[in-house]
Design an enzyme around this catalytic site. Structure first.
Site, PDB file in Angstrom:
ATOM      1  N   ARG A 171       0.859  -1.327  -0.005  1.00  0.00           N
ATOM      2  CA  ARG A 171       0.012   0.044   0.044  1.00  0.00           C
ATOM      3  C   ARG A 171       0.827   1.150   0.002  1.00  0.00           C
ATOM      4  O   ARG A 171       0.631   2.358  -0.452  1.00  0.00           O
ATOM      5  CB  ARG A 171      -0.899  -0.100   1.313  1.00  0.00           C
ATOM      6  CG  ARG A 171      -2.064  -1.012   0.790  1.00  0.00           C
ATOM      7  CD  ARG A 171      -3.312  -0.832   2.083  1.00  0.00           C
ATOM      8  NE  ARG A 171      -3.976   0.276   1.926  1.00  0.00           N
ATOM      9  CZ  ARG A 171      -4.970   0.699   1.416  1.00  0.00           C
ATOM     10  NH1 ARG A 171      -5.322  -0.164   0.412  1.00  0.00           N
ATOM     11  NH2 ARG A 171      -5.506   1.825   1.421  1.00  0.00           N
ATOM     12  N   ARG A 191       1.701   4.742  -8.099  1.00  0.00           N
ATOM     13  CA  ARG A 191       0.607   5.783  -8.553  1.00  0.00           C
ATOM     14  C   ARG A 191       0.993   7.108  -9.163  1.00  0.00           C
ATOM     15  O   ARG A 191       0.555   7.679 -10.181  1.00  0.00           O
ATOM     16  CB  ARG A 191      -0.683   5.859  -7.580  1.00  0.00           C
ATOM     17  CG  ARG A 191      -1.504   4.741  -7.412  1.00  0.00           C
ATOM     18  CD  ARG A 191      -2.487   4.790  -6.193  1.00  0.00           C
ATOM     19  NE  ARG A 191      -3.441   3.702  -5.944  1.00  0.00           N
ATOM     20  CZ  ARG A 191      -4.008   3.306  -5.246  1.00  0.00           C
ATOM     21  NH1 ARG A 191      -3.821   3.877  -4.034  1.00  0.00           N
ATOM     22  NH2 ARG A 191      -4.913   2.500  -5.119  1.00  0.00           N
ATOM     23  N   ASN A 201      -5.707   4.456 -11.228  1.00  0.00           N
ATOM     24  CA  ASN A 201      -4.511   4.680 -10.226  1.00  0.00           C
ATOM     25  C   ASN A 201      -3.920   3.452 -10.194  1.00  0.00           C
ATOM     26  O   ASN A 201      -3.349   3.196  -9.060  1.00  0.00           O
ATOM     27  CB  ASN A 201      -5.061   5.078  -9.220  1.00  0.00           C
ATOM     28  CG  ASN A 201      -6.119   4.309  -8.286  1.00  0.00           C
ATOM     29  OD1 ASN A 201      -6.272   3.264  -8.779  1.00  0.00           O
ATOM     30  ND2 ASN A 201      -6.486   4.613  -6.934  1.00  0.00           N
ATOM     31  N   HIS A 204      -4.679  -1.875  -6.727  1.00  0.00           N
ATOM     32  CA  HIS A 204      -5.487  -2.010  -5.606  1.00  0.00           C
ATOM     33  C   HIS A 204      -4.624  -3.057  -4.608  1.00  0.00           C
ATOM     34  O   HIS A 204      -3.921  -3.646  -4.972  1.00  0.00           O
ATOM     35  CB  HIS A 204      -6.990  -2.876  -5.533  1.00  0.00           C
ATOM     36  CG  HIS A 204      -7.348  -3.491  -4.720  1.00  0.00           C
ATOM     37  ND1 HIS A 204      -8.196  -2.614  -3.612  1.00  0.00           N
ATOM     38  CD2 HIS A 204      -7.212  -4.477  -3.908  1.00  0.00           C
ATOM     39  CE1 HIS A 204      -8.576  -3.480  -2.536  1.00  0.00           C
ATOM     40  NE2 HIS A 204      -7.885  -4.431  -2.717  1.00  0.00           N
TER      41      HIS A 204
HETATM   42  P1  IDP Z   1      -7.382   2.336  -1.949  1.00  0.00           P
HETATM   43  O1  IDP Z   1      -7.536   1.933  -3.436  1.00  0.00           O
HETATM   44  O2  IDP Z   1      -6.118   3.208  -1.819  1.00  0.00           O
HETATM   45  O3  IDP Z   1      -7.477   1.450  -1.068  1.00  0.00           O
HETATM   46  P2  IDP Z   1     -10.003   3.146  -1.309  1.00  0.00           P
HETATM   47  O4  IDP Z   1     -10.422   4.504  -0.689  1.00  0.00           O
HETATM   48  O5  IDP Z   1     -10.448   2.148  -0.862  1.00  0.00           O
HETATM   49  O6  IDP Z   1      -8.507   3.417  -1.750  1.00  0.00           O
HETATM   50  O7  IDP Z   1     -10.970   3.424  -2.690  1.00  0.00           O
HETATM   51  C1  IDP Z   1     -10.912   2.321  -3.643  1.00  0.00           C
HETATM   52  C2  IDP Z   1     -10.954   3.027  -5.149  1.00  0.00           C
HETATM   53  O8  IDP Z   1     -11.711   3.782  -5.174  1.00  0.00           O
HETATM   54  C3  IDP Z   1      -9.675   3.720  -5.400  1.00  0.00           C
HETATM   55  O9  IDP Z   1      -8.563   2.902  -5.695  1.00  0.00           O
HETATM   56  C4  IDP Z   1     -10.072   4.758  -6.212  1.00  0.00           C
HETATM   57  O10 IDP Z   1      -9.856   4.147  -7.680  1.00  0.00           O
HETATM   58  C5  IDP Z   1     -11.575   4.780  -5.985  1.00  0.00           C
HETATM   59  N1  IDP Z   1     -11.561   6.336  -5.364  1.00  0.00           N
HETATM   60  C6  IDP Z   1     -11.548   6.366  -3.935  1.00  0.00           C
HETATM   61  N2  IDP Z   1     -11.956   7.780  -3.728  1.00  0.00           N
HETATM   62  C7  IDP Z   1     -12.217   8.139  -4.845  1.00  0.00           C
HETATM   63  C8  IDP Z   1     -12.895   9.222  -5.219  1.00  0.00           C
HETATM   64  O11 IDP Z   1     -13.039  10.448  -4.190  1.00  0.00           O
HETATM   65  N3  IDP Z   1     -13.228   9.808  -6.338  1.00  0.00           N
HETATM   66  C9  IDP Z   1     -13.230   8.719  -7.338  1.00  0.00           C
HETATM   67  N4  IDP Z   1     -12.652   7.569  -7.014  1.00  0.00           N
HETATM   68  C10 IDP Z   1     -12.241   7.263  -5.777  1.00  0.00           C
HETATM   69 MG    MG Z   2      -9.122   0.106  -0.325  1.00  0.00          MG
END
Ligand code: IDP
Ligand code: MG
Length: 378
Positions: A171, A191, A201, A204
């Protein structure tokens, strides 16, 4: 007293179809191993040097090859070993999103330089429902639909990463979810380097031990044939195997990069642990023809390999040319830019296998992606 690590291991004995249990001892001083048969309570292998086992390979969940037997390390054999080798080791799920599939080699290179290793990998194309299930925790968010649509627009690659604190390491390597913020706050992150925005991005990463276990079970289920389908097309293709020695030398990313940079399309990708019988079957045509046959078999089952379905103009012929002469020494003289010249060591450990005859391309791809994958019709 001399250091000694102990493991409880399982070996599937194909002749009796039984799972046999052994204690495995490893002596780091000289790299020797010793095995004890638990059922019959007797020594099975006296202490012998085994040059393909390294301390880094010894952790629960991994597989090691001891004189052609693939042993699954299922538990630490004593507290000393667990404390010394197991305390910080974790496994996590990394999912490479559709935006960077053609740059997967670069991402894998960064994974290796963070001291994580890739132990499983599979390219798959998620359905809308699968992607929605995967991100169910975000279903009430305004971006949910866009995220799910993107995740099922093209193939993704799921990987199991193993290493010290793998969950947080991966992460941290990913960086902040928004690629623009990542470029500001963590310019070395994946990223920052390869992401476009917050949806595109790169990847995951599981965010906890329980999420890692759940997500790994989803992509790499313990029951064979139950995972998401691979992306093999079985048409106009050729087969490439990145050999176990190249995987363990950390060359996977570089080889994938070279293949993409040369203009070939990787249309399916999966890691396999090939056992002796399957390696013999796959290489059958070389038996009695190529004097390295036995060495090739042993190499193919010495650890995980990565199998690719490759597309490109006249792929079987052009890809074979790109791999170069089978002997890396000759390749370095005659065709220095070929895969074997760049990454091979000798005729057996020559980095990659590629299909010889154009008509075998589909057959070889089928051998892995249909037969060994426990492939099921989607
Ligand atoms: P992570 O991938 O770093 O765990 P999370 O908050 O779990 O981040 O969100 C999952 C995915 O949702 C992110 O990788 C991103 O692609 C998308 N995402 C998160 N926040 C936003 C936002 O504010 N707008 C659009 N997409 C978002
Ligand atoms: Mg997540």
């Amino acid at each position: 007293m001399e250091d000694r690590y102990a493991f409880l291991t399982e070996w599937f004995d194909p002749s009796s179809s039984l799972l046999r249990r052994y204690q495995l001892f490893f002596y780091p001083k000289d790299g020797s191993v010793e095995m004890f048969d638990l059922k019959n309570q007797r020594r099975f292998l006296k202490r012998t040097e085994c040059d393909n086992i390294h301390q880094e390979d010894l952790f629960v969940g991994n597989r090691v090859n001891v004189f052609t037997r693939q042993l699954n390390l299922i538990d630490y054999g004593d507290q000393y070993t667990a404390n010394k080798l197991g305390s910080k080791k974790e496994r996590t799920l990394a999912l490479i999103k559709p935006d960077v599939i053609t740059k997967i080699g670069d991402v894998i290179d960064l994974i290796y330089s963070s001291n994580l290793i890739v132990t499983k990998a599979k390219m798959t194309k998620l359905t809308w429902t699968q992607a929605a299930d995967f991100y169910v925790e975000h279903q009430s968010k305004p971006f949910f639909n866009n995220l799910v649509n993107f995740m099922c627009s093209d193939p993704v690659v799921a990987m199991e990463l193993v290493g010290d604190e793998a969950i947080s390491t991966w992460r941290r390597l990913l960086g902040p979810a928004d690629s623009t913020a990542a470029r500001r706050e963590a310019p070395q992150s994946v990223r920052a380097q390869f992401g476009t925005d917050v949806i595109k991005n790169v990847g995951h990463g599981a965010d906890s031990l329980s999420a890692a276990a759940r997500e790994l079970e989803y992509f790499f289920p313990s029951t064979i044939g139950h995972g998401p389908a691979n992306t093999a097309t079985f048409t106009d293709c050729t087969c490439c195997i990145i050999k176990p020695h190249a995987i363990s030398e950390g060359l996977t990313g570089k080889i994938l990069n070279s293949i993409s940079a040369a203009g070939f399309e990787i249309s399916a990708l999966e890691m396999f642990n090939v056992d002796q019988a399957n390696a013999e079957e796959f290489y059958e045509v070389y038996k009695g023809v190529v004097k390295e046959y036995l060495g090739m078999v042993t190499e193919l089952c010495s650890g995980p390999c990565m199998v690719l379905e490759i597309h490109g103009t006249d792929a079987p012929r052009t890809f074979r040319e790109f791999c170069g002469p089978a002997d890396p020494v000759i390749a370095r003289h005659l065709r220095p830019n070929t895969l074997r010249a760049l990454y091979g060591k000798d005729k057996v450990r020559n980095a990659v296998h590629c299909t010889d005859l154009p008509e075998d391309g589909v057959l070889e791809v089928q051998y892995f992606f249909k037969i060994l994958d426990g492939w099921k019709q989607p």
